[in-house]
Design an enzyme around this catalytic site. Structure first.
Site, PDB file in Angstrom:
ATOM      1  N   SER A 124       0.853  -1.189   0.010  1.00 30.41           N
ATOM      2  CA  SER A 124       0.340  -0.064  -0.127  1.00 30.41           C
ATOM      3  C   SER A 124       0.589   1.058  -0.122  1.00 30.41           C
ATOM      4  O   SER A 124       1.677   1.321   0.494  1.00 30.41           O
ATOM      5  CB  SER A 124      -1.098  -0.466   1.471  1.00 30.41           C
ATOM      6  N   TYR A 148      -0.809  -0.579  10.770  1.00 34.10           N
ATOM      7  CA  TYR A 148      -1.393  -1.446   9.608  1.00 34.10           C
ATOM      8  C   TYR A 148      -0.379  -1.513   8.484  1.00 34.10           C
ATOM      9  O   TYR A 148      -0.363  -1.963   7.715  1.00 34.10           O
ATOM     10  CB  TYR A 148      -3.529  -1.483   8.992  1.00 34.10           C
ATOM     11  N   LYS A 152       2.482  -3.724   7.105  1.00 33.36           N
ATOM     12  CA  LYS A 152       2.223  -4.337   5.162  1.00 33.36           C
ATOM     13  C   LYS A 152       4.356  -3.718   4.648  1.00 33.36           C
ATOM     14  O   LYS A 152       5.419  -4.467   4.248  1.00 33.36           O
ATOM     15  CB  LYS A 152       2.197  -3.039   4.483  1.00 33.36           C
ATOM     16  N   PHE A 177      -2.304   2.797  -4.461  1.00 39.33           N
ATOM     17  CA  PHE A 177      -2.820   4.006  -4.008  1.00 39.33           C
ATOM     18  C   PHE A 177      -4.386   3.942  -3.843  1.00 39.33           C
ATOM     19  O   PHE A 177      -4.947   3.027  -2.404  1.00 39.33           O
ATOM     20  CB  PHE A 177      -2.811   5.066  -4.476  1.00 39.33           C
ATOM     21  N   ASN A 197     -15.260   3.203   6.180  1.00 42.58           N
ATOM     22  CA  ASN A 197     -14.474   4.463   6.058  1.00 42.58           C
ATOM     23  C   ASN A 197     -13.637   5.412   5.156  1.00 42.58           C
ATOM     24  O   ASN A 197     -12.859   6.103   5.398  1.00 42.58           O
ATOM     25  CB  ASN A 197     -13.390   3.647   6.620  1.00 42.58           C
TER      26      ASN A 197
HETATM   27  P1  NAD Z   1     -10.995  -6.873   1.307  1.00 43.98           P
HETATM   28  O1  NAD Z   1     -10.882  -6.615   3.402  1.00 43.98           O
HETATM   29  O2  NAD Z   1     -11.808  -7.033   0.568  1.00 43.98           O
HETATM   30  O3  NAD Z   1      -9.975  -8.610   0.705  1.00 43.98           O
HETATM   31  C1  NAD Z   1      -9.413  -9.334   1.487  1.00 43.98           C
HETATM   32  C2  NAD Z   1      -9.146 -10.608   1.782  1.00 43.98           C
HETATM   33  O4  NAD Z   1      -8.880 -11.070   2.142  1.00 43.98           O
HETATM   34  C3  NAD Z   1     -11.042 -11.460   1.984  1.00 43.98           C
HETATM   35  O5  NAD Z   1     -11.600 -11.626   1.359  1.00 43.98           O
HETATM   36  C4  NAD Z   1     -10.425 -11.377   3.431  1.00 43.98           C
HETATM   37  O6  NAD Z   1     -11.849 -12.534   4.075  1.00 43.98           O
HETATM   38  C5  NAD Z   1      -9.473 -12.685   3.012  1.00 43.98           C
HETATM   39  N1  NAD Z   1      -8.586 -12.648   4.547  1.00 43.98           N
HETATM   40  C6  NAD Z   1      -8.155 -11.692   5.431  1.00 43.98           C
HETATM   41  N2  NAD Z   1      -7.444 -12.172   6.623  1.00 43.98           N
HETATM   42  C7  NAD Z   1      -7.308 -13.708   5.871  1.00 43.98           C
HETATM   43  C8  NAD Z   1      -6.710 -14.723   6.704  1.00 43.98           C
HETATM   44  N3  NAD Z   1      -5.908 -14.642   7.783  1.00 43.98           N
HETATM   45  N4  NAD Z   1      -7.124 -15.818   6.138  1.00 43.98           N
HETATM   46  C9  NAD Z   1      -7.612 -16.069   4.945  1.00 43.98           C
HETATM   47  N5  NAD Z   1      -8.001 -15.248   4.423  1.00 43.98           N
HETATM   48  C10 NAD Z   1      -7.860 -13.975   4.842  1.00 43.98           C
HETATM   49  O7  NAD Z   1      -9.747  -6.155   1.013  1.00 43.98           O
HETATM   50  P2  NAD Z   1      -9.257  -5.467  -0.419  1.00 43.98           P
HETATM   51  O8  NAD Z   1      -9.687  -3.899  -0.332  1.00 43.98           O
HETATM   52  O9  NAD Z   1      -9.921  -6.511  -1.617  1.00 43.98           O
HETATM   53  O10 NAD Z   1      -7.449  -5.304   0.220  1.00 43.98           O
HETATM   54  C11 NAD Z   1      -6.398  -6.624  -0.589  1.00 43.98           C
HETATM   55  C12 NAD Z   1      -5.388  -6.295   0.305  1.00 43.98           C
HETATM   56  O11 NAD Z   1      -5.154  -5.360  -0.835  1.00 43.98           O
HETATM   57  C13 NAD Z   1      -5.323  -5.999   0.973  1.00 43.98           C
HETATM   58  O12 NAD Z   1      -3.994  -6.631   1.594  1.00 43.98           O
HETATM   59  C14 NAD Z   1      -5.011  -4.935   1.821  1.00 43.98           C
HETATM   60  O13 NAD Z   1      -4.631  -4.316   2.703  1.00 43.98           O
HETATM   61  C15 NAD Z   1      -4.357  -4.462  -0.114  1.00 43.98           C
HETATM   62  N6  NAD Z   1      -5.092  -2.164   0.002  1.00 43.98           N
HETATM   63  C16 NAD Z   1      -6.242  -2.318  -0.283  1.00 43.98           C
HETATM   64  C17 NAD Z   1      -6.244  -1.288  -0.488  1.00 43.98           C
HETATM   65  C18 NAD Z   1      -7.429  -0.630  -0.385  1.00 43.98           C
HETATM   66  O14 NAD Z   1      -8.012   0.820  -0.132  1.00 43.98           O
HETATM   67  N7  NAD Z   1      -9.053  -1.265  -0.558  1.00 43.98           N
HETATM   68  C19 NAD Z   1      -5.484  -0.324  -0.918  1.00 43.98           C
HETATM   69  C20 NAD Z   1      -4.131  -0.877  -0.244  1.00 43.98           C
HETATM   70  C21 NAD Z   1      -3.825  -2.109  -0.016  1.00 43.98           C
HETATM   71  N1  UFG Z   2     -12.715  11.428   2.744  1.00 42.65           N
HETATM   72  C1  UFG Z   2     -13.322  11.690   3.645  1.00 42.65           C
HETATM   73  N2  UFG Z   2     -15.162  11.687   4.221  1.00 42.65           N
HETATM   74  C2  UFG Z   2     -15.217  10.917   3.752  1.00 42.65           C
HETATM   75  C3  UFG Z   2     -14.073   9.835   4.118  1.00 42.65           C
HETATM   76  C4  UFG Z   2     -12.919  10.054   3.677  1.00 42.65           C
HETATM   77  O1  UFG Z   2     -13.931  13.695   2.994  1.00 42.65           O
HETATM   78  O2  UFG Z   2     -16.188  10.173   4.554  1.00 42.65           O
HETATM   79  C5  UFG Z   2     -11.867  11.958   2.528  1.00 42.65           C
HETATM   80  C6  UFG Z   2     -10.146  11.283   3.111  1.00 42.65           C
HETATM   81  O3  UFG Z   2      -9.908  12.995   4.048  1.00 42.65           O
HETATM   82  C7  UFG Z   2      -9.517  11.912   2.172  1.00 42.65           C
HETATM   83  C8  UFG Z   2      -9.884  11.497   0.979  1.00 42.65           C
HETATM   84  O4  UFG Z   2     -12.067  11.263   1.170  1.00 42.65           O
HETATM   85  O5  UFG Z   2      -8.983  13.187   1.787  1.00 42.65           O
HETATM   86  C9  UFG Z   2      -9.917   9.979   1.119  1.00 42.65           C
HETATM   87  O6  UFG Z   2      -9.706   8.937   1.756  1.00 42.65           O
HETATM   88  P1  UFG Z   2      -9.873   7.316   2.138  1.00 42.65           P
HETATM   89  O7  UFG Z   2     -10.177   7.274   3.407  1.00 42.65           O
HETATM   90  O8  UFG Z   2     -10.849   7.080   1.380  1.00 42.65           O
HETATM   91  O9  UFG Z   2      -8.820   6.686   1.796  1.00 42.65           O
HETATM   92  P2  UFG Z   2      -6.880   7.006   2.481  1.00 42.65           P
HETATM   93  O10 UFG Z   2      -6.107   7.951   1.865  1.00 42.65           O
HETATM   94  O11 UFG Z   2      -7.217   7.871   3.732  1.00 42.65           O
HETATM   95  O12 UFG Z   2      -6.973   6.047   3.199  1.00 42.65           O
HETATM   96  C10 UFG Z   2      -6.924   4.715   2.058  1.00 42.65           C
HETATM   97  C11 UFG Z   2      -7.049   3.739   2.554  1.00 42.65           C
HETATM   98  C12 UFG Z   2      -6.310   3.069   3.573  1.00 42.65           C
HETATM   99  C13 UFG Z   2      -4.919   2.855   2.622  1.00 42.65           C
HETATM  100  C14 UFG Z   2      -4.737   4.319   1.797  1.00 42.65           C
HETATM  101  C15 UFG Z   2      -3.107   3.943   0.646  1.00 42.65           C
HETATM  102  O13 UFG Z   2      -8.047   3.403   3.640  1.00 42.65           O
HETATM  103  O14 UFG Z   2      -5.432   1.377   3.777  1.00 42.65           O
HETATM  104  O15 UFG Z   2      -5.235   4.619   1.469  1.00 42.65           O
HETATM  105  O16 UFG Z   2      -2.895   5.627  -0.095  1.00 42.65           O
HETATM  106  F1  UFG Z   2      -3.413   3.279   3.376  1.00 42.65           F
END
Ligand code: NAD
Ligand code: UFG
Length: 339
Positions: A124, A148, A152, A177, A197
């Site tokens: 991430s 978190y 990573k 991103f 969130n």
């Molecule tokens: P998600 O929660 O939708 O998917 C994660 C999946 O992993 C789920 O299906 C969950 O059931 C499974 N899982 C969690 N812990 C497990 C375990 N111990 N054993 C087996 N399965 C498990 O999340 P996502 O948004 O699809 O994210 C996927 C990956 O990308 C994650 O590692 C997350 O940290 C990373 N990531 C996500 C974002 C984002 O904003 N969505 C940004 C950066 C990185």
């Molecule tokens: N925001 C609002 N209102 C909301 C939610 C978000 O104004 O209800 C704003 C935040 O303040 C920020 C922007 O929208 O300016 C994006 O917020 P997000 O929560 O969607 O995303 P972040 O960039 O804060 O964080 C996300 C993931 C993290 C990850 C990161 C990596 O939540 O897990 O991107 O770039 F690590």
């Protein structure tokens, strides 16, 4: 290729399954469904008209993981499984270290047993922490600001050490991103269990009437309109980056961290305006205080992804909002409402 996918039922995983199955790969998905549903996988099968192996298990269950991986004998692993809520990671840090770090150590050990030497890992942009300069390139210092993000960063280091110690090993650490949007069919998408969130799912739930209004966290940042700026990446483009990373790992050895973003920042108010365009009505929004820990701006340097993966993002903010709206408006309760 035979590909073992952890966390394949989740948001990014399910979109990547569609991409990989469409490209003709054979898959085994392992997920504990802690943050996902079987329904997502049913729809992936429906969309692609293809089947794949499924193991319901936790990556911390060493015996089941090792048996599943050795039985499948993959050429590569794509490792999505992890917990990802920044706030929760501050309240339950040990849960995050156990799930994300111990789970990943188990996974690498299972790969050793199965003789698999290629991995694409979901990292991430959060590993960078506060921007010392923008855009973030892959050489930017690593200084995550929450547990978190630290999980990573630790897993990145662990994979780097494993790659160095393993003959012929190859790893791509993809630093995502802000993934948003949905498959163009509207059949799969992001389905947060609780109050979202993140910005895009929150806007989507306001648009569909599940929530009254969006709180805009701060309008006094040093950005074009004072609201936070992020590099939103369409989840279908992100899925394609995984295909490119798997091909890259097949032709190289070593370990590389690679940003996955568009290189362009979009502010909160710009995203609201784009979503209003997509859904055809106004989104109620009010200015609220800044959210602790938020930064003003974050966006990616994309040259390394272009150079190593020959990949770049193709979809813009309109496609992100249109696809999100198609998913949200036809599945207002997410996968909870079986369509
Ligand atoms: P998600 O929660 O939708 O998917 C994660 C999946 O992993 C789920 O299906 C969950 O059931 C499974 N899982 C969690 N812990 C497990 C375990 N111990 N054993 C087996 N399965 C498990 O999340 P996502 O948004 O699809 O994210 C996927 C990956 O990308 C994650 O590692 C997350 O940290 C990373 N990531 C996500 C974002 C984002 O904003 N969505 C940004 C950066 C990185
Ligand atoms: N925001 C609002 N209102 C909301 C939610 C978000 O104004 O209800 C704003 C935040 O303040 C920020 C922007 O929208 O300016 C994006 O917020 P997000 O929560 O969607 O995303 P972040 O960039 O804060 O964080 C996300 C993931 C993290 C990850 C990161 C990596 O939540 O897990 O991107 O770039 F690590």
């Amino acid at each position: 290729m035979r590909i073992f996918v952890t966390g394949g039922a989740g948001y990014i995983g399910s979109h990547t399954l569609v991409q990989l199955l469409g490209a003709g790969h054979d898959l085994c998905v392992l997920d504990n469904f802690s943050n996902s549903s079987l329904e997502a996988l049913r729809r992936v099968r429906q969309l692609t008209n293809r089947d794949f192996a499924l193991v319901e298990a936790d990556i911390r269950d060493t015996a089941t993981l090792t048996e599943a991986m050795s039985g499948f004998a993959p050429d590569a692993v794509v490792h999505f499984a992890g917990l990802k809520a920044v706030g929760e990671s501050g309240e339950k840090p040990l849960l995050y270290y156990d799930n994300n770090v111990t789970g990943s150590a188990n996974l690498l050990a299972a790969m050793d047993t199965a003789g698999c030497r290629r991995i694409v890992f979901s990292s991430s942009a959060t590993v960078y922490g506060e921007a010392q300069y923008l855009p973030f390139d892959e050489d930017h210092p690593i200084a995550p600001t929450n547990p978190y993000g630290r999980t990573k960063a630790m897993v990145e280091e662990m994979i780097r050490d494993w790659t160095a110690a393993t003959d012929g090993a190859s790893a791509a650490l993809l630093r995502y991103f802000n993934p948003v949007g949905a498959h163009e069919s509207g059949r799969i998408g992001e389905d947060p269990r609780d109050i979202p969130n993140n910005l895009m799912p929150f806007i989507a739930q306001v648009a569909v009437g599940r929530r009254a209004k969006l709180s805009v966290f701060g309008d006094d940042y040093e950005t074009r309109d004072g609201t936070g700026e992020r590099d939103y990446i369409h989840v279908v483009d992100l899925a394609a980056a995984h295909s490119a990373a798997l091909e890259y790992c097949a032709r190289t050895e070593g370990c590389e961290a690679i940003n996955v973003g568009t290189g362009r920042g979009i502010t909160v108010m710009e995203m609201v305006a784009a979503y209003e365009e997509a859904c055809g009505h106004a989104i109620a929004a009010e200015i609220a205080p800044r959210r602790p820990g938020d930064v003003a701006s974050s966006y990616a340097a994309t040259a390394k992804a272009a150079r190593l993966l020959n990949w770049h993002a193709e979809r813009g903010v309109d496609a992100m909002c249109e696809s999100s709206w198609r998913w949200q408006s036809t599945n207002s309760e997410g996968y909870g409402e079986k369509a």
